[in-house]
Design a protein around this motif. Structure first.
Motif, PDB file in Angstrom:
ATOM      1  N   SER A  38       3.271 -34.342 -16.679  1.00  0.00           N
ATOM      2  CA  SER A  38       4.159 -33.532 -15.839  1.00  0.00           C
ATOM      3  C   SER A  38       3.488 -32.198 -15.502  1.00  0.00           C
ATOM      4  O   SER A  38       3.706 -31.650 -14.417  1.00  0.00           O
ATOM      5  N   ALA A  39       2.662 -31.698 -16.407  1.00  0.00           N
ATOM      6  CA  ALA A  39       1.949 -30.438 -16.116  1.00  0.00           C
ATOM      7  C   ALA A  39       0.966 -30.643 -14.968  1.00  0.00           C
ATOM      8  O   ALA A  39       0.785 -29.746 -14.121  1.00  0.00           O
ATOM      9  N   ASP A  40       0.341 -31.822 -14.906  1.00  0.00           N
ATOM     10  CA  ASP A  40      -0.554 -32.128 -13.771  1.00  0.00           C
ATOM     11  C   ASP A  40       0.236 -32.083 -12.462  1.00  0.00           C
ATOM     12  O   ASP A  40      -0.241 -31.580 -11.447  1.00  0.00           O
ATOM     13  N   ALA A  41       1.443 -32.639 -12.498  1.00  0.00           N
ATOM     14  CA  ALA A  41       2.275 -32.675 -11.282  1.00  0.00           C
ATOM     15  C   ALA A  41       2.655 -31.258 -10.863  1.00  0.00           C
ATOM     16  O   ALA A  41       2.568 -30.894  -9.683  1.00  0.00           O
ATOM     17  N   THR A  42       3.061 -30.445 -11.839  1.00  0.00           N
ATOM     18  CA  THR A  42       3.437 -29.049 -11.543  1.00  0.00           C
ATOM     19  C   THR A  42       2.264 -28.305 -10.900  1.00  0.00           C
ATOM     20  O   THR A  42       2.416 -27.639  -9.874  1.00  0.00           O
ATOM     21  N   LEU A  43       1.087 -28.462 -11.506  1.00  0.00           N
ATOM     22  CA  LEU A  43      -0.090 -27.747 -10.998  1.00  0.00           C
ATOM     23  C   LEU A  43      -0.461 -28.219  -9.589  1.00  0.00           C
ATOM     24  O   LEU A  43      -0.789 -27.406  -8.709  1.00  0.00           O
ATOM     25  N   ALA A  44      -0.374 -29.533  -9.357  1.00  0.00           N
ATOM     26  CA  ALA A  44      -0.732 -30.076  -8.039  1.00  0.00           C
ATOM     27  C   ALA A  44       0.186 -29.515  -6.953  1.00  0.00           C
ATOM     28  O   ALA A  44      -0.248 -29.277  -5.825  1.00  0.00           O
ATOM     29  N   ILE A  45       1.468 -29.277  -7.310  1.00  0.00           N
ATOM     30  CA  ILE A  45       2.392 -28.681  -6.337  1.00  0.00           C
ATOM     31  C   ILE A  45       2.047 -27.197  -6.155  1.00  0.00           C
ATOM     32  O   ILE A  45       1.974 -26.694  -5.025  1.00  0.00           O
ATOM     33  N   GLN A  46       1.788 -26.519  -7.285  1.00  0.00           N
ATOM     34  CA  GLN A  46       1.521 -25.075  -7.202  1.00  0.00           C
ATOM     35  C   GLN A  46       0.237 -24.747  -6.446  1.00  0.00           C
ATOM     36  O   GLN A  46       0.219 -23.847  -5.609  1.00  0.00           O
ATOM     37  N   ASP A  47      -0.826 -25.496  -6.746  1.00  0.00           N
ATOM     38  CA  ASP A  47      -2.107 -25.136  -6.100  1.00  0.00           C
ATOM     39  C   ASP A  47      -2.270 -25.829  -4.731  1.00  0.00           C
ATOM     40  O   ASP A  47      -3.316 -25.743  -4.108  1.00  0.00           O
ATOM     41  N   MET A  48      -1.222 -26.526  -4.307  1.00  0.00           N
ATOM     42  CA  MET A  48      -1.154 -27.163  -2.989  1.00  0.00           C
ATOM     43  C   MET A  48      -2.153 -28.293  -2.803  1.00  0.00           C
ATOM     44  O   MET A  48      -2.553 -28.612  -1.681  1.00  0.00           O
ATOM     45  N   THR A  49      -2.541 -28.917  -3.933  1.00  0.00           N
ATOM     46  CA  THR A  49      -3.234 -30.209  -3.833  1.00  0.00           C
ATOM     47  C   THR A  49      -2.347 -31.138  -3.017  1.00  0.00           C
ATOM     48  O   THR A  49      -2.797 -31.890  -2.165  1.00  0.00           O
ATOM     49  N   VAL A  50      -1.031 -31.072  -3.308  1.00  0.00           N
ATOM     50  CA  VAL A  50      -0.030 -31.736  -2.466  1.00  0.00           C
ATOM     51  C   VAL A  50       0.883 -30.650  -1.918  1.00  0.00           C
ATOM     52  O   VAL A  50       1.107 -29.634  -2.583  1.00  0.00           O
ATOM     53  N   ARG A  51       1.369 -30.860  -0.699  1.00  0.00           N
ATOM     54  CA  ARG A  51       2.259 -29.860  -0.102  1.00  0.00           C
ATOM     55  C   ARG A  51       3.088 -30.551   0.968  1.00  0.00           C
ATOM     56  O   ARG A  51       2.925 -31.744   1.226  1.00  0.00           O
ATOM     57  N   GLY A  52       3.977 -29.776   1.586  1.00  0.00           N
ATOM     58  CA  GLY A  52       4.933 -30.377   2.525  1.00  0.00           C
ATOM     59  C   GLY A  52       6.179 -30.756   1.736  1.00  0.00           C
ATOM     60  O   GLY A  52       6.072 -31.392   0.672  1.00  0.00           O
ATOM     61  N   ALA A  53       7.346 -30.375   2.278  1.00  0.00           N
ATOM     62  CA  ALA A  53       8.580 -30.482   1.489  1.00  0.00           C
ATOM     63  C   ALA A  53       8.824 -31.871   0.895  1.00  0.00           C
ATOM     64  O   ALA A  53       9.164 -32.011  -0.283  1.00  0.00           O
ATOM     65  N   GLY A  54       8.642 -32.905   1.716  1.00  0.00           N
ATOM     66  CA  GLY A  54       8.943 -34.260   1.238  1.00  0.00           C
ATOM     67  C   GLY A  54       8.024 -34.685   0.116  1.00  0.00           C
ATOM     68  O   GLY A  54       8.480 -35.188  -0.938  1.00  0.00           O
ATOM     69  N   VAL A  55       6.721 -34.487   0.317  1.00  0.00           N
ATOM     70  CA  VAL A  55       5.755 -34.929  -0.700  1.00  0.00           C
ATOM     71  C   VAL A  55       5.892 -34.084  -1.972  1.00  0.00           C
ATOM     72  O   VAL A  55       5.743 -34.603  -3.095  1.00  0.00           O
TER      73      VAL A  55
END
Ligand code: MRU
Length: 375
Positions: free
Chosen positions: A39-56
């Motif tokens: 879950s920490a990987d997921a949090t970081l990926a959202i924070q550092d914008m590895t993934v972005r865009g509201a839906g994703v």
């Protein structure tokens, strides 16, 4: 991915129980992925914008709750604690909070049904429930974006009928609201993909979207992949193009839309809406219903706008001559910068909302009539 729906392209997929995501910070220059195992990987990926865009962001958050379930071996209290961290990863896109809350509600309901959560089997069940729900959320987006595409395309089709032979419908979009932002056809780009499928003559003006350049890096890349004619423009060009009659329609996405139709979207959206209003050009916002925040009515007062690092304004990232991705400073060394990630477009500037249920006015009564079940 164990999806029930046919797929276009996906910004993420499941592999060996982990979530693999396209690393959007490297596009369009490198096609790389990251594997999220915790879950920490997921949090970081959202924070550092590895993934972005509201839906994703919402999808990755939902899978993050599944990863939390897996790493805590189905212990509901631990899942909730880890999920509370995911929920705070970014402040503006309501899909993030919506997805985490939906996941937790489903897990709580499932836990109530289990007579003895201390038993290994029951806990394993919770992990399964989490995985199933995360997949369901992204499958719903797939269907939702297809419907947004169909409803939005009717607007493009109507304009196409008024154009002289051989002239394209010129559509302006801001930021990236394509399949990299919401599976599997995007929100703002879904009508554009649908129009292209139907053979309608279209051309897209792509705002570069400073400071992170999601338009230049992501939208231009997406449209190029689908051979859709497009031209990249500096953010401040849209107004002049509108005055010259070179924009027929604006379509943008949103990260949070209030029950009265105020829209939070990438910084710069509001200025495009003002220019569109002044030039009598229709300005539409495309969104799945998960992007409504029915709790709030006043976007300016009530939506938390993300503030990001000043470095994103002070530096630009791009491909260097030696093939490396590098950063260059674009302001004096002593200059300070302010970096708001989003702005609010008031409902009065929005011609309509293109949703998976149809197009409605950006007005409280109209939204309530179409989305009564969400209030
Ligand atoms: O900061 P980002 O890149 O996550 O911002 C994305 C946008 O502003 C999109 O327009 C928005 O998320 C709508 S697309 C589902």
């Amino acid at each position: 991915m164990n999806s029930t729906s046919s797929s276009f392209w996906k910004a993420f997929w499941l592999e060996d129980g982990n979530l693999v995501v396209i690393d959007q910070t490297q596009l369009p220059f490198r096609s790389t992925t990251k594997t999220l195992k915790t879950s920490a990987d997921a949090t970081l990926a959202i924070q550092d914008m590895t993934v972005r865009g509201a839906g994703v962001i919402g999808n990755v958050a939902a899978f993050g709750v599944y990863l939390a379930a897996r790493e805590s071996n189905g212990d509901l209290a631990k899942i909730k604690a880890l999920s509370a961290v995911i929920r705070l990863a970014r402040p503006t896109a309501v899909n993030l909070m919506w997805a985490v809350d939906r996941m937790i509600a489903v897990l709580e309901k499932a836990a109530l049904k289990k007579d003895d959560l201390e038993k290994d089997d029951s806990r394993k069940d919770l992990i399964e429930v989490a995985l199933k729900e995360a997949i369901a959320i992204s499958d719903e987006d797939v269907i939702g974006t297809r419907n947004i595409g169909k409803f939005g395309c009717e607007l493009i089709e109507a304009i196409a009928k008024t154009k002289p032979e051989g002239e394209p419908v010129n559509i302006l979009t801001h930021c990236n609201a394509g399949w990299l932002a919401i599976v599997d056809r995007g929100s703002a780009l879904a009508p554009i993909y649908e129009a292209s499928d139907r053979g309608i003559n279209i051309h897209v003006w792509v705002d570069e979207t400073r400071p992170r350049n999601q338009g230049a890096n992501l939208t231009a890349w997406e449209l190029g992949q689908s051979n859709i004619p497009h031209t990249l423009i500096a953010d401040n060009t849209g107004g002049l193009l509108m005055q010259y009659g070179k924009v027929d329609l604006c379509i943008v996405g949103t990260d949070r839309t209030t029950r009265s139709g105020d829209v939070a979207n990438k910084i710069g959206t509001y200025l495009k809406a003002l220019a569109a209003h002044d030039n009598h050009i229709p300005f539409y916002v495309a969104l799945p219903s998960s992007t409504f925040d029915m709790q709030i009515a006043d976007g300016i007062k009530e939506i938390a706008i993300e503030t990001r690092s000043a470095d994103e304004v002070l530096y630009m990232q791009g491909l260097q001559d030696d093939g490396a991705i590098g950063k260059v400073r674009v302001a004096p060394l002593e200059t300070k910068a302010l970096n708001y990630g989003f702005d609010i477009t008031p409902a009065r500037l929005v011609t309509g909302l293109i949703t998976e249920r149809g197009i409605c006015k950006a007005e409280e009564m109209a939204i309530a009539a179409m989305f009564l079940d969400l209030i």
